[in-house]
Design a protein around this motif. Sequence first.
Motif, PDB file in Angstrom:
ATOM      1  N   ASP A 224       0.808  -1.218   0.000  1.00 27.39           N
ATOM      2  CA  ASP A 224       0.000   0.000   0.000  1.00 27.39           C
ATOM      3  C   ASP A 224       0.844   1.272   0.000  1.00 27.39           C
ATOM      4  OD1 ASP A 224       1.027  -0.214   2.533  1.00 27.39           O
ATOM      5  OD2 ASP A 224      -0.871   0.199   3.587  1.00 27.39           O
ATOM      6  N   ALA A 225       2.117   1.172  -0.388  1.00 31.14           N
ATOM      7  CA  ALA A 225       2.966   2.362  -0.446  1.00 31.14           C
ATOM      8  C   ALA A 225       2.403   3.367  -1.451  1.00 31.14           C
ATOM      9  CB  ALA A 225       4.389   1.976  -0.834  1.00 31.14           C
ATOM     10  N   PRO A 226       2.492   4.658  -1.174  1.00 33.26           N
ATOM     11  CA  PRO A 226       1.951   5.673  -2.087  1.00 33.26           C
ATOM     12  C   PRO A 226       2.587   5.583  -3.472  1.00 33.26           C
ATOM     13  CG  PRO A 226       2.529   6.640   0.031  1.00 33.26           C
ATOM     14  CD  PRO A 226       3.077   5.246   0.040  1.00 33.26           C
ATOM     15  N   TRP A 227       1.787   5.839  -4.494  1.00 38.46           N
ATOM     16  CA  TRP A 227       2.262   5.833  -5.874  1.00 38.46           C
ATOM     17  C   TRP A 227       1.393   6.781  -6.690  1.00 38.46           C
ATOM     18  CZ3 TRP A 227      -1.090   4.487  -9.842  1.00 38.46           C
ATOM     19  CH2 TRP A 227      -2.301   3.899  -9.456  1.00 38.46           C
ATOM     20  N   LEU A 228       1.901   7.216  -7.838  1.00 40.38           N
ATOM     21  CA  LEU A 228       1.095   8.027  -8.746  1.00 40.38           C
ATOM     22  C   LEU A 228       1.653   7.948 -10.159  1.00 40.38           C
ATOM     23  CD1 LEU A 228       2.544  11.021  -9.608  1.00 40.38           C
ATOM     24  CD2 LEU A 228       2.174  11.410  -7.171  1.00 40.38           C
ATOM     25  N   GLU A 229       0.763   8.163 -11.113  1.00 38.00           N
ATOM     26  CA  GLU A 229       1.108   8.227 -12.535  1.00 38.00           C
ATOM     27  C   GLU A 229       0.324   9.371 -13.176  1.00 38.00           C
ATOM     28  OE1 GLU A 229       1.950   3.532 -13.592  1.00 38.00           O
ATOM     29  OE2 GLU A 229      -0.030   4.376 -14.009  1.00 38.00           O
ATOM     30  N   ASN A 230       0.976  10.105 -14.049  1.00 32.02           N
ATOM     31  CA  ASN A 230       0.321  11.135 -14.853  1.00 32.02           C
ATOM     32  C   ASN A 230       0.683  10.940 -16.317  1.00 32.02           C
ATOM     33  OD1 ASN A 230      -0.950  12.859 -12.801  1.00 32.02           O
ATOM     34  ND2 ASN A 230       1.150  13.363 -12.182  1.00 32.02           N
ATOM     35  N   ASP A 231      -0.304  10.988 -17.178  1.00 32.70           N
ATOM     36  CA  ASP A 231      -0.078  11.067 -18.621  1.00 32.70           C
ATOM     37  C   ASP A 231      -0.422  12.489 -19.044  1.00 32.70           C
ATOM     38  OD1 ASP A 231       0.499   8.369 -18.532  1.00 32.70           O
ATOM     39  OD2 ASP A 231      -1.422   7.751 -19.396  1.00 32.70           O
ATOM     40  N   ILE A 232       0.551  13.236 -19.492  1.00 37.67           N
ATOM     41  CA  ILE A 232       0.307  14.617 -19.903  1.00 37.67           C
ATOM     42  C   ILE A 232      -0.261  14.616 -21.316  1.00 37.67           C
ATOM     43  CG2 ILE A 232       1.395  16.821 -20.420  1.00 37.67           C
ATOM     44  CD1 ILE A 232       3.253  16.375 -18.097  1.00 37.67           C
ATOM     45  N   LEU A 233      -1.427  15.242 -21.460  1.00 45.54           N
ATOM     46  CA  LEU A 233      -2.145  15.242 -22.728  1.00 45.54           C
ATOM     47  C   LEU A 233      -1.936  16.527 -23.519  1.00 45.54           C
ATOM     48  CD1 LEU A 233      -5.477  13.715 -21.357  1.00 45.54           C
ATOM     49  CD2 LEU A 233      -3.523  12.504 -22.348  1.00 45.54           C
ATOM     50  N   GLU A 234      -1.881  17.668 -22.827  1.00 46.93           N
ATOM     51  CA  GLU A 234      -1.692  18.963 -23.495  1.00 46.93           C
ATOM     52  C   GLU A 234      -0.959  19.898 -22.549  1.00 46.93           C
ATOM     53  OE1 GLU A 234      -5.451  19.987 -26.212  1.00 46.93           O
ATOM     54  OE2 GLU A 234      -6.031  19.484 -24.148  1.00 46.93           O
ATOM     55  N   VAL A 235      -0.140  20.774 -23.125  1.00 48.06           N
ATOM     56  CA  VAL A 235       0.590  21.776 -22.355  1.00 48.06           C
ATOM     57  C   VAL A 235       0.406  23.141 -23.013  1.00 48.06           C
ATOM     58  CG1 VAL A 235       2.857  22.517 -21.500  1.00 48.06           C
ATOM     59  CG2 VAL A 235       2.318  20.076 -21.637  1.00 48.06           C
ATOM     60  N   ASP A 236       0.075  24.132 -22.201  1.00 53.65           N
ATOM     61  CA  ASP A 236      -0.030  25.527 -22.631  1.00 53.65           C
ATOM     62  C   ASP A 236      -1.045  25.747 -23.744  1.00 53.65           C
ATOM     63  OD1 ASP A 236       1.756  26.262 -20.703  1.00 53.65           O
ATOM     64  OD2 ASP A 236       3.485  26.382 -22.039  1.00 53.65           O
ATOM     65  N   THR A 237      -2.123  24.978 -23.703  1.00 58.20           N
ATOM     66  CA  THR A 237      -3.239  25.259 -24.607  1.00 58.20           C
ATOM     67  C   THR A 237      -4.165  26.281 -23.937  1.00 58.20           C
ATOM     68  OG1 THR A 237      -4.435  23.358 -23.684  1.00 58.20           O
ATOM     69  CG2 THR A 237      -3.172  22.998 -25.693  1.00 58.20           C
ATOM     70  N   ASP A 238      -5.032  26.874 -24.734  1.00 60.94           N
ATOM     71  CA  ASP A 238      -5.939  27.911 -24.241  1.00 60.94           C
ATOM     72  C   ASP A 238      -7.093  27.263 -23.471  1.00 60.94           C
ATOM     73  OD1 ASP A 238      -7.640  30.015 -23.785  1.00 60.94           O
ATOM     74  OD2 ASP A 238      -7.670  30.735 -25.850  1.00 60.94           O
ATOM     75  N   LEU A 239      -7.127  27.489 -22.161  1.00 62.92           N
ATOM     76  CA  LEU A 239      -8.191  26.956 -21.316  1.00 62.92           C
ATOM     77  C   LEU A 239      -9.088  28.068 -20.766  1.00 62.92           C
ATOM     78  CD1 LEU A 239      -6.238  24.267 -19.219  1.00 62.92           C
ATOM     79  CD2 LEU A 239      -7.487  23.957 -21.369  1.00 62.92           C
ATOM     80  N   ASP A 240      -9.021  29.251 -21.383  1.00 60.63           N
ATOM     81  CA  ASP A 240      -9.764  30.388 -20.840  1.00 60.63           C
ATOM     82  C   ASP A 240     -11.263  30.127 -20.801  1.00 60.63           C
ATOM     83  OD1 ASP A 240      -7.373  31.637 -20.528  1.00 60.63           O
ATOM     84  OD2 ASP A 240      -7.639  33.086 -22.150  1.00 60.63           O
ATOM     85  N   GLU A 241     -11.814  29.573 -21.866  1.00 55.14           N
ATOM     86  CA  GLU A 241     -13.263  29.337 -21.884  1.00 55.14           C
ATOM     87  C   GLU A 241     -13.659  28.345 -20.788  1.00 55.14           C
ATOM     88  OE1 GLU A 241     -16.873  28.013 -24.908  1.00 55.14           O
ATOM     89  OE2 GLU A 241     -14.819  28.133 -25.644  1.00 55.14           O
ATOM     90  N   LEU A 242     -12.836  27.344 -20.581  1.00 56.20           N
ATOM     91  CA  LEU A 242     -13.142  26.322 -19.583  1.00 56.20           C
ATOM     92  C   LEU A 242     -13.196  26.904 -18.177  1.00 56.20           C
ATOM     93  CD1 LEU A 242     -13.602  23.247 -19.301  1.00 56.20           C
ATOM     94  CD2 LEU A 242     -11.131  23.007 -19.008  1.00 56.20           C
ATOM     95  N   PHE A 243     -12.295  27.858 -17.891  1.00 52.65           N
ATOM     96  CA  PHE A 243     -12.232  28.404 -16.541  1.00 52.65           C
ATOM     97  C   PHE A 243     -13.010  29.707 -16.377  1.00 52.65           C
ATOM     98  CE2 PHE A 243      -8.495  25.601 -16.377  1.00 52.65           C
ATOM     99  CZ  PHE A 243      -8.764  24.942 -15.186  1.00 52.65           C
TER     100      PHE A 243
END
Length: 253
Positions: A224-243
């Motif tokens: 049960d040791a802590p672990w994590l994985e991230n798959d980066i899908l997009e970087v520095d795209t325009d998220l203004d409408e979303l937020f």
Amino acid sequence: MPPDPDSFLALARSSPWRWTTLHLAHRSGFAGECEAWVRRPGELLVRDSEGRLHRASGLPYTRGTLMVFTAEGSPRPVPVPSHRSVLPHQVTPPLRPDGLVEWRPDRFDLDYDDPMYVSYRWVAMLDPVELSHHVAVDRLRADVVAGRPAWRADLRALPGYDPRCGGNCCELLDSEAGMRADLDDDEELPPSWRGRDHPDHYDVALDVQTGVVVRCLPVGGPDDAPWLENDILEVDTDLDELFDRPGTTPPAR
């Protein structure tokens, strides 16, 4: 150029200046599976495994109280003056010839954190400065994670390891050094912490473009040791409408 340990440590401290928006698929023992969008500074949208949306804004830092001791030795609380936060993109750190951060400005009004989801491990994975010092770096190599260049190494926490939230809580590298992070040098481990089993080390990958942790996997130790994985899908795209439009929902992946 292939990475060396100093480059790896420098990448771990460089995240605040290497991206402004991020879209990722996340898996971990603390947050399960989810999809997330981050817009710096201070905006987060998460879609969990059941399709529910969670929005967070602001920075998860804490404020303390300054204790002043009188001549008689009794403590007297003094309010800490409020300040206008300065954000990393508003300052320029000293850079190495390779463009990575040589050292991070350290000032009381400079707020580095990103919004938190579930645990401070979320904050630490986006800005893994805790992996930039007091860690042993072994078997360092270039790798590809989810189709993106990454630097990958076996990491062991050393005495002095300073996690974003340690003390047997939310450190990236589950270890005795992490448990001791919030204790005084001469303070004993609490009885309930003694004899705990930890991973031998962690297999950690940092995304080269962003400095974000994309793999942090325990090797050896408890199941049960802590672990994590991230798959980066997009970087520095325009998220203004979303937020900027709270009713806007991200498309299904």
